[in-house]
Design a protein around this motif. Structure first.
Motif, mmCIF file in Angstrom:
data_model
loop_
_atom_site.group_PDB
_atom_site.id
_atom_site.type_symbol
_atom_site.label_atom_id
_atom_site.label_comp_id
_atom_site.label_asym_id
_atom_site.label_seq_id
_atom_site.Cartn_x
_atom_site.Cartn_y
_atom_site.Cartn_z
ATOM 1 N N GLY A 1 0.696 -1.196 0.106
ATOM 2 C CA GLY A 1 -0.013 0.105 -0.076
ATOM 3 C C GLY A 1 0.704 1.344 -0.141
ATOM 4 O O GLY A 1 0.126 2.469 0.362
ATOM 5 N N ASP A 2 2.051 1.130 -0.388
ATOM 6 C CA ASP A 2 3.007 2.407 -0.362
ATOM 7 C C ASP A 2 2.513 3.534 -1.643
ATOM 8 O O ASP A 2 1.872 2.624 -2.420
ATOM 9 C CB ASP A 2 4.294 2.091 -0.247
ATOM 10 C CG ASP A 2 4.878 1.194 -1.559
ATOM 11 O OD1 ASP A 2 4.030 0.637 -2.199
ATOM 12 O OD2 ASP A 2 6.182 1.170 -1.935
ATOM 13 N N SER A 3 2.507 4.520 -1.361
ATOM 14 C CA SER A 3 2.390 5.373 -2.366
ATOM 15 C C SER A 3 3.544 6.444 -2.495
ATOM 16 O O SER A 3 4.453 6.495 -1.811
ATOM 17 C CB SER A 3 1.114 6.272 -1.988
ATOM 18 O OG SER A 3 1.190 7.065 -0.912
ATOM 19 N N TRP A 4 3.429 7.282 -3.563
ATOM 20 C CA TRP A 4 4.678 8.338 -3.959
ATOM 21 C C TRP A 4 4.169 9.340 -4.763
ATOM 22 O O TRP A 4 2.958 9.429 -5.375
ATOM 23 C CB TRP A 4 5.761 7.350 -4.640
ATOM 24 C CG TRP A 4 5.050 6.651 -5.808
ATOM 25 C CD1 TRP A 4 4.652 6.955 -7.324
ATOM 26 C CD2 TRP A 4 4.732 5.047 -5.870
ATOM 27 N NE1 TRP A 4 4.275 5.970 -8.042
ATOM 28 C CE2 TRP A 4 4.165 4.793 -6.985
ATOM 29 C CE3 TRP A 4 4.818 4.245 -4.772
ATOM 30 C CZ2 TRP A 4 3.611 3.403 -7.536
ATOM 31 C CZ3 TRP A 4 4.412 2.789 -5.289
ATOM 32 C CH2 TRP A 4 4.155 2.748 -6.485
ATOM 33 N N ASP A 5 4.783 10.377 -5.079
ATOM 34 C CA ASP A 5 4.422 11.401 -6.010
ATOM 35 C C ASP A 5 5.788 11.316 -6.939
ATOM 36 O O ASP A 5 6.364 10.258 -6.960
ATOM 37 C CB ASP A 5 4.678 12.828 -5.137
ATOM 38 C CG ASP A 5 5.679 13.126 -4.427
ATOM 39 O OD1 ASP A 5 6.718 12.562 -4.786
ATOM 40 O OD2 ASP A 5 5.538 13.944 -3.610
ATOM 41 N N LEU A 6 5.861 12.296 -7.664
ATOM 42 C CA LEU A 6 6.761 12.115 -8.901
ATOM 43 C C LEU A 6 8.234 12.662 -8.231
ATOM 44 O O LEU A 6 9.294 12.635 -9.148
ATOM 45 C CB LEU A 6 6.496 12.986 -10.043
ATOM 46 C CG LEU A 6 5.477 12.293 -10.836
ATOM 47 C CD1 LEU A 6 4.584 13.512 -11.496
ATOM 48 C CD2 LEU A 6 5.906 11.362 -11.759
ATOM 49 N N ALA A 7 8.390 12.939 -6.967
ATOM 50 C CA ALA A 7 9.736 13.221 -6.244
ATOM 51 C C ALA A 7 10.379 12.229 -5.516
ATOM 52 O O ALA A 7 11.300 12.300 -5.011
ATOM 53 C CB ALA A 7 9.686 14.528 -5.718
ATOM 54 N N THR B 1 11.505 7.528 -10.042
ATOM 55 C CA THR B 1 12.182 6.943 -11.423
ATOM 56 C C THR B 1 11.531 7.249 -12.587
ATOM 57 O O THR B 1 11.872 7.220 -13.716
ATOM 58 C CB THR B 1 12.041 5.401 -11.249
ATOM 59 O OG1 THR B 1 10.711 4.815 -11.243
ATOM 60 C CG2 THR B 1 12.600 4.809 -9.946
ATOM 61 N N ALA B 2 10.136 7.703 -12.527
ATOM 62 C CA ALA B 2 9.420 8.032 -13.856
ATOM 63 C C ALA B 2 9.937 9.660 -13.992
ATOM 64 O O ALA B 2 10.146 9.878 -15.507
ATOM 65 C CB ALA B 2 7.946 8.270 -13.650
#
Length: 302
Positions: free
Chosen positions: A6-12, A18-19
């Protein structure tokens, strides 16, 4: 930080960073006039991670990470990858496919930069924060999609099949799917589930493309660890080893072939040659020399 359920992320951060790294390499390829992606650089700058903006500004020497990793080398590597996935979409469109899905879309701008035939619908699936950032940033840049773009804001670990259908996806129509740079971030069983869902949602004549990495241990050997340490010393917060899933997994070519797909795979060395580039002869390149780009067409429902 290692992955958790269930971990989440933003683009940083985490997988999202990695994106942004990939988009930074696409920006270099655009600068070299090897691909046409005018949105990659402004998207990377909007994310605002110092390591990536400094790399674009020449304030970080990529040779300090890997002596063979020059900006031109980074551009060529991303050009090979980008052209491969672009061509799958273009070939599908030429075959009459008018529905496309970009899985884990990140900062992919294909819905804005490819010459989609009239009537094509492009679905982008990614976490809500990622979708919101990209949609808002591109709108602020005045970018207009070249297809009907439907953003599906959902984690692939959730019921993305329902969310896709709720967004207008038609399982009875042929579809072009890409899972670019995605599989290593999925547990082995989730990789199988992804392709099971794609197959179930695909009509005959559908296309799918992805990569196959045969030896995942290359992400955890001393060469990769050294490169990671050098990146951290320059300000990067990416630790690929913590973000990917090891363990035995089915080979994509075999799995798809056993589920009704007519599969073709091209080695990295051949893919470079197809683009008139010389495949680099350094330790990291040799470590990932077994990577293949995979494309397939569904010929029968299993």
């Amino acid at each position: 930080m290692a992955r958790t359920d269930g971990d989440s992320w933003d683009l940083a951060s985490s997988v999202g960073a990695t994106a942004t790294m990939v988009a930074g390499q696409r920006a270099l390829a655009h600068r070299e006039q090897l691909i046409d992606d005018p949105y990659a650089e402004p998207l990377v700058r909007a994310v605002g991670v110092d390591f990536f903006t400094k790399a674009l500004d020449g304030e970080i020497d990529l040779g300090d990470v890997n002596p063979a990793f020059t900006p031109r080398r980074a551009a060529e590597g991303m050009t090979v990858r980008t052209r491969f996935f672009d061509q799958v979409f273009l070939d599908a469109a030429a075959a009459g496919v008018r529905q496309a899905v970009i899985l884990a879309a990140g900062l992919d701008a294909r819905a804005y930069r490819l010459p989609w035939p009239t009537g094509t619908v492009v679905y982008e699936i990614d976490q809500p924060e990622v979708i919101e950032f990209k949609s808002t940033t591109l709108a602020d840049l005045g970018a207009t999609p070249t297809a009907q773009r439907h953003a599906v804001a959902i984690d692939l670990r959730d019921d993305w099949v329902k969310a896709l259908k709720d967004s207008g996806f038609d399982p009875s129509a042929p579809t072009a799917w890409i899972a670019e740079g995605l599989l290593i971030y999925l547990p082995p069983e989730a990789q199988d589930a992804l392709f099971d869902n794609i197959t179930a949602l695909s009509a005959p004549g559908s296309f799918v493309a992805c990569e196959q990495i045969g030896d995942m241990s290359a992400f955890d050997d001393e060469r990769h660890k050294l490169m990671s340490e050098r990146m951290k010393a320059l300000g990067s917060n990416i630790e690929i080893t913590d973000l990917i899933y090891q363990g035995d997994r089915n080979h994509v070519v075999d799995y798809l072939g056993n589920h009704g797909w007519d599969v073709a795979a091209v080695s990295m060395e051949d893919a470079y040659a197809d683009n008139d580039f010389e495949y680099p002869d350094d330790e990291m390149s040799r470590a990932f020399g077994d990577l293949k780009y995979v494309r397939a067409v569904l010929t029968r429902k299993p």
